[in-house]
Design a protein around this motif. Structure first.
Motif, PDB file in Angstrom:
ATOM      1  N   MET A   1      53.168  34.572  23.328  1.00 30.36           N
ATOM      2  CA  MET A   1      52.826  34.051  24.641  1.00 30.36           C
ATOM      3  C   MET A   1      51.682  34.875  25.225  1.00 30.36           C
ATOM      4  N   ALA A   2      50.800  34.215  25.969  1.00 26.41           N
ATOM      5  CA  ALA A   2      49.626  34.886  26.550  1.00 26.41           C
ATOM      6  C   ALA A   2      50.050  35.829  27.673  1.00 26.41           C
ATOM      7  N   VAL A   3      49.395  36.971  27.712  1.00 27.73           N
ATOM      8  CA  VAL A   3      49.689  37.970  28.738  1.00 27.73           C
ATOM      9  C   VAL A   3      48.440  38.149  29.599  1.00 27.73           C
ATOM     10  N   PRO A   4      48.582  38.147  30.919  1.00 24.97           N
ATOM     11  CA  PRO A   4      47.398  38.318  31.764  1.00 24.97           C
ATOM     12  C   PRO A   4      46.788  39.708  31.605  1.00 24.97           C
ATOM     13  N   LYS A   5      45.453  39.754  31.671  1.00 26.74           N
ATOM     14  CA  LYS A   5      44.761  41.030  31.541  1.00 26.74           C
ATOM     15  C   LYS A   5      44.786  41.777  32.866  1.00 26.74           C
ATOM     16  N   LYS A   6      44.501  43.079  32.800  1.00 26.39           N
ATOM     17  CA  LYS A   6      44.463  43.881  34.017  1.00 26.39           C
ATOM     18  C   LYS A   6      43.248  43.497  34.856  1.00 26.39           C
ATOM     19  N   LYS A   7      43.389  43.593  36.151  1.00 26.51           N
ATOM     20  CA  LYS A   7      42.298  43.260  37.052  1.00 26.51           C
ATOM     21  C   LYS A   7      41.232  44.353  37.005  1.00 26.51           C
ATOM     22  N   THR A   8      39.963  43.921  36.984  1.00 28.26           N
ATOM     23  CA  THR A   8      38.852  44.878  37.007  1.00 28.26           C
ATOM     24  C   THR A   8      38.673  45.383  38.428  1.00 28.26           C
ATOM     25  N   SER A   9      38.501  46.684  38.568  1.00 27.09           N
ATOM     26  CA  SER A   9      38.341  47.252  39.907  1.00 27.09           C
ATOM     27  C   SER A   9      36.995  46.858  40.505  1.00 27.09           C
ATOM     28  N   LYS A  10      36.920  46.863  41.834  1.00 22.21           N
ATOM     29  CA  LYS A  10      35.689  46.487  42.519  1.00 22.21           C
ATOM     30  C   LYS A  10      34.559  47.456  42.193  1.00 22.21           C
ATOM     31  N   SER A  11      34.877  48.736  42.071  1.00 26.62           N
ATOM     32  CA  SER A  11      33.827  49.716  41.784  1.00 26.62           C
ATOM     33  C   SER A  11      33.239  49.498  40.393  1.00 26.62           C
ATOM     34  N   ARG A  12      34.090  49.178  39.421  1.00 23.07           N
ATOM     35  CA  ARG A  12      33.598  48.918  38.066  1.00 23.07           C
ATOM     36  C   ARG A  12      32.737  47.660  38.054  1.00 23.07           C
ATOM     37  N   ARG A  13      33.205  46.631  38.760  1.00 21.47           N
ATOM     38  CA  ARG A  13      32.446  45.385  38.844  1.00 21.47           C
ATOM     39  C   ARG A  13      31.089  45.628  39.508  1.00 21.47           C
ATOM     40  N   ASP A  14      31.081  46.373  40.610  1.00 21.05           N
ATOM     41  CA  ASP A  14      29.842  46.640  41.339  1.00 21.05           C
ATOM     42  C   ASP A  14      28.875  47.477  40.501  1.00 21.05           C
ATOM     43  N   LYS A  15      29.411  48.430  39.739  1.00 26.80           N
ATOM     44  CA  LYS A  15      28.570  49.266  38.878  1.00 26.80           C
ATOM     45  C   LYS A  15      27.900  48.407  37.814  1.00 26.80           C
ATOM     46  N   ARG A  16      28.675  47.501  37.209  1.00 31.40           N
ATOM     47  CA  ARG A  16      28.134  46.620  36.177  1.00 31.40           C
ATOM     48  C   ARG A  16      27.040  45.724  36.749  1.00 31.40           C
ATOM     49  N   ARG A  17      27.279  45.168  37.922  1.00 33.84           N
ATOM     50  CA  ARG A  17      26.283  44.298  38.549  1.00 33.84           C
ATOM     51  C   ARG A  17      25.032  45.067  38.966  1.00 33.84           C
ATOM     52  N   ALA A  18      25.206  46.298  39.443  1.00 29.85           N
ATOM     53  CA  ALA A  18      24.066  47.110  39.844  1.00 29.85           C
ATOM     54  C   ALA A  18      23.178  47.412  38.637  1.00 29.85           C
ATOM     55  N   THR A  19      23.791  47.692  37.493  1.00 31.10           N
ATOM     56  CA  THR A  19      23.032  47.949  36.269  1.00 31.10           C
ATOM     57  C   THR A  19      22.243  46.709  35.880  1.00 31.10           C
ATOM     58  N   TRP A  20      22.874  45.548  35.932  1.00 28.81           N
ATOM     59  CA  TRP A  20      22.225  44.298  35.573  1.00 28.81           C
ATOM     60  C   TRP A  20      21.063  44.014  36.514  1.00 28.81           C
ATOM     61  N   ARG A  21      21.280  44.206  37.801  1.00 25.24           N
ATOM     62  CA  ARG A  21      20.220  43.941  38.786  1.00 25.24           C
ATOM     63  C   ARG A  21      19.056  44.911  38.617  1.00 25.24           C
ATOM     64  N   HIS A  22      19.353  46.175  38.289  1.00 25.03           N
ATOM     65  CA  HIS A  22      18.293  47.155  38.096  1.00 25.03           C
ATOM     66  C   HIS A  22      17.427  46.780  36.894  1.00 25.03           C
ATOM     67  N   LYS A  23      18.064  46.368  35.796  1.00 21.59           N
ATOM     68  CA  LYS A  23      17.312  45.953  34.614  1.00 21.59           C
ATOM     69  C   LYS A  23      16.429  44.750  34.937  1.00 21.59           C
TER      70      LYS A  23
END
Length: 58
Positions: A1-23
């Motif tokens: 049976m499928a198990v839900p994944k852990k939620k990504t924290s806002k800081s991790r999400r924001d860091k990833r987006r900031a890297t993408w926007r900088h590139k």
């Protein structure tokens, strides 16, 4: 049976987006700089167009 994944924290999400926007910002700055140099005639390099490559092959 499928198990839900852990939620990504806002800081991790924001860091990833900031890297993408900088590139994206750096690439946009390079493109603008190349465009300006082509317009002023100071450019020593221009990306080759597809048409020139096809004519050389024939």
């Amino acid at each position: 049976m499928a198990v839900p994944k852990k939620k990504t924290s806002k800081s991790r999400r924001d860091k990833r987006r900031a890297t993408w926007r900088h590139k994206a910002s750096v690439e946009a700055q390079k493109a603008l700089s190349l465009g300006k140099s082509i317009l002023t005639g100071r450019s020593t390099f221009v990306y080759p167009s597809g048409e020139e490559e096809e004519e050389d092959e024939e």
